[in-house]
Structures are given as C-alpha cells and as structure tokens.
Design a protein around this motif. Structure first.
Motif, short mmCIF file in Angstrom:
data_model
loop_
_atom_site.label_atom_id
_atom_site.label_comp_id
_atom_site.label_asym_id
_atom_site.label_seq_id
_atom_site.Cartn_x
_atom_site.Cartn_y
_atom_site.Cartn_z
N THR A 159 0.82 -1.22 0.00
CA THR A 159 0.00 0.00 0.00
C THR A 159 0.85 1.27 0.00
O THR A 159 1.99 1.25 0.45
N PRO A 160 0.27 2.38 -0.46
CA PRO A 160 0.99 3.66 -0.50
C PRO A 160 0.70 4.51 0.76
O PRO A 160 -0.04 4.08 1.63
N ASN A 162 -0.63 7.72 0.83
CA ASN A 162 -1.56 8.85 0.77
C ASN A 162 -2.85 8.60 1.53
O ASN A 162 -3.49 9.56 1.98
N ALA A 219 12.14 -1.43 -1.93
CA ALA A 219 13.18 -2.19 -2.64
C ALA A 219 13.74 -3.32 -1.78
O ALA A 219 14.36 -4.25 -2.31
N SER A 239 2.52 3.45 -7.49
CA SER A 239 2.88 4.13 -8.74
C SER A 239 3.16 3.14 -9.87
O SER A 239 3.43 1.95 -9.64
N CYS A 293 -5.05 9.55 -5.93
CA CYS A 293 -4.87 8.92 -7.24
C CYS A 293 -5.95 9.35 -8.22
O CYS A 293 -5.71 9.50 -9.42
N GLU A 395 1.78 12.13 -13.98
CA GLU A 395 1.14 12.31 -12.68
C GLU A 395 2.08 13.08 -11.74
O GLU A 395 3.20 12.63 -11.49
P1 NAD Z 1 5.07 3.76 -4.62
O1 NAD Z 1 4.83 2.96 -5.83
O2 NAD Z 1 6.34 4.51 -4.51
O3 NAD Z 1 5.00 2.85 -3.32
C1 NAD Z 1 3.86 2.10 -2.97
C2 NAD Z 1 4.26 0.92 -2.13
O4 NAD Z 1 5.10 0.05 -2.90
C3 NAD Z 1 5.07 1.28 -0.88
O5 NAD Z 1 4.66 0.44 0.18
C4 NAD Z 1 6.48 0.95 -1.29
O6 NAD Z 1 7.34 0.63 -0.21
C5 NAD Z 1 6.26 -0.27 -2.17
N1 NAD Z 1 7.35 -0.57 -3.09
C6 NAD Z 1 8.19 0.30 -3.69
N2 NAD Z 1 9.08 -0.36 -4.48
C7 NAD Z 1 8.77 -1.68 -4.39
C8 NAD Z 1 9.30 -2.87 -4.97
N3 NAD Z 1 10.34 -2.84 -5.81
N4 NAD Z 1 8.73 -4.04 -4.67
C9 NAD Z 1 7.66 -4.11 -3.83
N5 NAD Z 1 7.13 -3.02 -3.24
C10 NAD Z 1 7.66 -1.82 -3.51
O7 NAD Z 1 3.84 4.73 -4.48
P2 NAD Z 1 3.61 5.88 -3.41
O8 NAD Z 1 4.51 7.03 -3.75
O9 NAD Z 1 3.65 5.29 -2.04
O10 NAD Z 1 2.10 6.27 -3.71
C11 NAD Z 1 1.72 7.17 -4.68
C12 NAD Z 1 1.23 6.45 -5.92
O11 NAD Z 1 0.16 5.60 -5.58
C13 NAD Z 1 0.67 7.40 -6.96
O12 NAD Z 1 1.10 7.02 -8.23
C14 NAD Z 1 -0.83 7.23 -6.83
O13 NAD Z 1 -1.57 7.55 -7.97
C15 NAD Z 1 -0.92 5.79 -6.50
N6 NAD Z 1 -2.21 5.50 -5.87
C16 NAD Z 1 -3.15 4.82 -6.59
C17 NAD Z 1 -4.38 4.56 -6.03
C18 NAD Z 1 -5.44 3.82 -6.81
O14 NAD Z 1 -6.36 3.31 -6.20
N7 NAD Z 1 -5.35 3.75 -8.12
C19 NAD Z 1 -4.66 4.97 -4.73
C20 NAD Z 1 -3.69 5.67 -4.03
C21 NAD Z 1 -2.46 5.91 -4.61
#
Ligand code: NAD
Length: 498
Positions: A159-160, A162, A219, A239, A293, A395
């Motif tokens: 999860t992210p 936000n 990572a 993302s 998002c 974005e």
């Molecule tokens: P992010 O992709 O940087 O990170 C999200 C999660 O992925 C974090 O828990 C992070 O630690 C993990 N992660 C990162 N690299 C990884 C890897 N190599 N392997 C496994 N896990 C990994 O995103 P963010 O900056 O936390 O959140 C913002 C993004 O989320 C924006 O692009 C936004 O649009 C998107 N978002 C989408 C929705 C939706 O429902 N479509 C909802 C909220 C946010």
C-alpha cells in the motif's frame, strides 16, 4: 508531537505505537531501522524495524501456516471476526486519526469523520458480502454446475502513503473475507496505523498468522515479499514504475496481480454546466494536498465559459487556507516528504520553462515551511499548457492543476483520453444526453457525472491503460482473491459411455 522513542514503542500524537513488525502474532524487531518523519513539521515520529529478506520469509511462512485453518473457518465465523476488527477500529478512531494525520499530514477532521469510519466499513462490507457470495447452480444436459470461490492462499498487500489505513483495509477486508491470509507491507513514509491495526486485529481475536505486517522500504521488504514463492496473490496500490517491478517479480511464478495505479484524470466542464458546481468540483481536487490517485488534475473547460470559470475558481481556490492539518480551519495540509515536494516543484519549474503560466500558487509555501519545518506546497494552477507537455501527461501527485480549453465535444473527449492513464474522469454538464454520449467515449475505470468521489464498495474499482490491472469491489474482489471453481456433477444413473 515530540516523539518519545522507547526500545519498541514510539508515542505519536499521544498514542503508543509499536515500532516492530507483526509476524505470526508476535512483535519482531530487525537489526536495522528507518526513521519516519511527520510532514507537518519534520519531526522524527518513530524509528521502525526495517524488514528485508528474513522478515519477508518469516511473514509469508506465518501466513502459509495459518492458511489452511483460516480457509477452513466457516464464512459466518470469518465474517464475525471481521466485524469484531471493525468494532476495534471504531473504538480507536480518534487515536488512529491522530496518528495518521501526524504520519501523512492529511486533515485530522477528514480522518475523524470520513477516513477511519470508512476503514471500518471496508471490513464490514466484505464480511457481509461473503455471506451472500454465490452463483445459482445450472445444468448442462442434466449435469449440475456448481460454482465455488476457493481461497487462493497467502495474499501480499502493498500500500501507498496517501491514505494508508483506508487503502490497507480496502484490501484486507476482501482478502480475509475470501479466506486468504495476509502479509501487509505499508509504505515507509506512513507506516504507523498498520502497526496499530495489527494490535486491533489481534485484540479482536484474529488467529495468529492470519494477518502479518512487514515494515520497511519497497526495494528491500517489498521486493523480498514479491519474490517469495509462498505468495499466491499480490494486490498493489501505488505508482506505475513500482508496478512494473512487481509485475516482473510476479511473472516469474505467474502470481495474479491486482494493480491500482496512478492517474492523470480530467474534469470536463461544458458551457451548459452549473458553473458553481463545476468550480466546486475543481477546487475539491486540492484535497489531501492533491495526493489522491483519482484527482482530476486536468481541468478541461469549454472555451466560451473559460474566463468566467477561471475567475470563480481563483476566488475560491485563492481562499483555501493552508496550514497545520490538525487545525479545524485548515483546508490544505503538507505534502508527504521533502523529496516529494522537490519532485512536485520540479514538474512545475519545467512546465514554466516550457511556456506554462502560473494562475495560482506556483511553488512551495516557503514562509510556512520556514516557520514550521514542514513540507507545504501552494495550491497551484497552470495555464497555457500543451497537451503533449510533461505537466499534462505525467502524474504530479501534488496540489497542481492545469487548465486547458476546448471548443467541441469531440475535442474535449480527445483531450480527456489523451494520456496513457485511465483511472477516472469527471464531467460537469447540464445536458443528460451529452453526459451519456461523453461518458460512453471516455477511457476510465470510473466516470463521475456532476459529482466526484462517490464510491460504493459494491462498484467495480480500478484503472484502464496504465492506471491499473483488474477491478476490485463487491464480487470482483472475491474473484481476485479466490480460485473460482466449477464442479460439474452427473445426474444419478448417468453413464458417460452408456
Ligand atoms: P510507490 O509505488 O512509490 O510505493 C507504494 C508501495 O510500494 C510502498 O509500500 C512501497 O514501499 C512499495 N514498493 C516500492 N518499491 C517496491 C518494490 N520494488 N517491490 C515491492 N514493493 C515496492 O507509491 P507511493 O509514492 O507510495 O504512492 C503514490 C502512488 O500511488 C501514486 O502514483 C498514486 O496515484 C498511486 N495511488 C493509486 C491509487 C489507486 O487506487 N489507483 C490509490 C492511491 C495511490
């Protein structure tokens, strides 16, 4: 909000939060830690256990060990436990809200009134849906077809930051209801409510290993979890670049993924729209400092009302109060992290360098940042942006909107569909026939007509194009977390080769 760092507990906004992982109903430390800071004022909130390969392996092993028991637990009992967890979330709404606001900087009043109640609802909704999940049997030449939803195994939920607990429970609810066990990997910039949630779930009686939480960087902890052979489903919100990494890892073992990704959604405003409503919808896009998002960050306005729209927009958006998200009269809080602030500002600087003009904001809120130590970016509107420019195509995930105009419905649709995303689209029009025509032509997982952010958990949710893979919500969630099975039974006395 000064943190009081103890060996395994940090006190955040007056609430003790365990800083360790939660694996198999035990708190687990790691040799390494990472520091979690508040975007409100930059203070260190907690030093948390930083997971890697070992913790990932232990968590998936715990989820695997718990799986047969949880999968065999009767649906009514799974549903009862999910409601008990929801009761626990409701009982601690105030604490969860305060901790979440300290951690990710979103408005405290929104957490109290909307987000935390919604987190509890996420659990209740899927508990209730489980009890009516089913499909009528049907026959084929006298044979009965019976469809069942068999839980698939341990699910990895990433999860992210936000909307941390809201998005975590939106995955945990259906995964646990479906009979999967869970490993949750919260975002490193806002991990605290995941730890509180583990306590709540345990207190509600969720059996050991059914829910596990591994903290740390994507990572490290995230990647290790993705590559673990014990994981049977991966549901990820985040993302697009991260999704590519996860998809590559999942492809190795053909693990099904559900991706909710980024967006660059449009708000189409036609001249026949209620202008006040359209302006309200546009200003709403600064909610959560634009870190949503679904945000309709591209304002597409019919040319002949563009001046009137802009004037009213600037009146309203110019009056938004930016500041401490704990204050009742704040409208826009901080951006999540100094690195994120720089990224947002980079987009704006490059847009200006390529000819865009600032109609509102246009940079960090320097005085506020100097005074507080926080990371505030001014609500910003850019005009004179080209459709193919970076600011229109990428974005930003901050409080930055662009304004473009169109003359015809065709042109509006072409602009709206003209990115590689397809998460959502909003349109403001007073003409129902136009609403039908335009919404049918938009590429988006969700289209809102004269409204925004109305989300029912029974509805399919997800993105088209690079905004995602798959849909969750209602039965779609169960389809994802389960191996859907059809059992065909011959009628009595039937002889295959008779
Ligand atoms: P992010 O992709 O940087 O990170 C999200 C999660 O992925 C974090 O828990 C992070 O630690 C993990 N992660 C990162 N690299 C990884 C890897 N190599 N392997 C496994 N896990 C990994 O995103 P963010 O900056 O936390 O959140 C913002 C993004 O989320 C924006 O692009 C936004 O649009 C998107 N978002 C989408 C929705 C939706 O429902 N479509 C909802 C909220 C946010």
């Amino acid at each position: 909000m000064a943190p009081r760092a103890l060996a395994s507990t940090a006190t955040v906004a007056g609430v003790p939060v365990d800083t360790r992982h939660w694996i198999g109903a035990e708190r687990v430390a790691s040799p390494a830690t990472f520091t979690d800071r508040s975007p409100i004022d930059g203070t260190a909130l907690a030093s948390l256990a930083r997971g890697g390969a070992e913790e990932a392996k232990a968590a998936v092993a715990a989820a695997r060990a718990a799986f047969p028991g949880w999968a065999a637990t009767p649906p009514a009992e799974r549903a009862r436990l999910l409601h008990a967890v929801a009761d626990g979330v409701e009982a601690r709404t105030e604490e969860l809200a305060r901790v979440e606001t300290a951690d990710n900087g979103a408005l405290l009043r929104a957490h109290r009134r909307g987000v935390m109640p919604r987190a509890a609802h996420n659990l209740r909704f899927f508990a209730d849906w489980l009890l009516r999940l089913g499909h009528d049997d049907f026959t084929t030449r006298g044979h009965t077809n019976h469809v069942s939803w068999d839980p698939s195994g341990p699910a990895l939920l990433i999860t992210p930051w936000n909307a941390p607990l809201m998005l975590a429970t939106w995955k945990i609810g259906p995964a646990l209801a479906a009979g999967c066990t869970v490993v949750l990997k919260p975002a490193e910039w806002a991990p605290l409510t995941a730890s509180l949630f583990a306590d709540i779930a345990h207190g509600a009686g969720l059996p050991p290993g059914v829910l596990n939480v591994v903290q740390g960087y994507g990572a490290e902890a995230g990647a290790a979890l993705v590559s673990d052979p014990g994981v049977r489903r991966i549901s990820f919100t985040g993302s697009v670049p991260t999704a590519r990494h996860i998809a590559a890892g999942a492809a190795e073992r053909l693990v099904p993924v559900s991706f909710e990704l980024g967006g660059k959604s449009p708000l189409l405003v036609f001249a026949d729209a209620d202008l006040d409503l359209a302006v309200d919808l546009a200003v709403e896009q600064y909610d959560n400092a634009g870190q949503v998002c679904l945000a309709a960050t591209r304002l597409l306005v019919e040319e002949r009302i563009a001046d009137a729209f802009l004037e009213r927009f600037l009146d309203r958006a110019g009056a938004l109060r930016q500041g401490d998200p704990r204050e009742a009269d704040t409208d826009v809080g901080p951006s999540i992290h100094p690195r994120h602030l720089e990224r947002v500002d980079g987009f704006v600087r490059r847009a200006l360098a390529s000819g865009a003009r600032v109609a509102l904001g246009g940079g960090p809120h320097t005085e506020l940042n100097d005074a507080t130590g926080g990371t505030y970016y001014r609500p910003t509107l850019l005009t004179e942006v080209a459709q193919h420019s970076e600011i229109v195509q990428e974005e930003v995930f901050g409080p930055v909107l662009t304004l473009q105009t169109f003359r015809t419905e065709d042109e509006a649709v072409t602009l709206a569909n003209g990115t590689r995303f397809g998460l959502a689209a909003t349109l403001a029009t007073g003409d129902p026939a136009r609403a039908d025509r335009v919404s049918a032509r938009l590429t988006a997982g969700t289209v809102w007509v004269n409204c925004f952010y109305v989300r029912d958990l029974a509805a399919p949710f997800g993105g088209s194009r690079e905004s995602g893979i798959g849909r969750e919500g209602g039965a779609w969630s169960f389809d994802f977390y389960c191996d859907v099975k059809n059992t065909v039974t011959a009628p009595k006395g039937w002889q295959q080769h008779g």
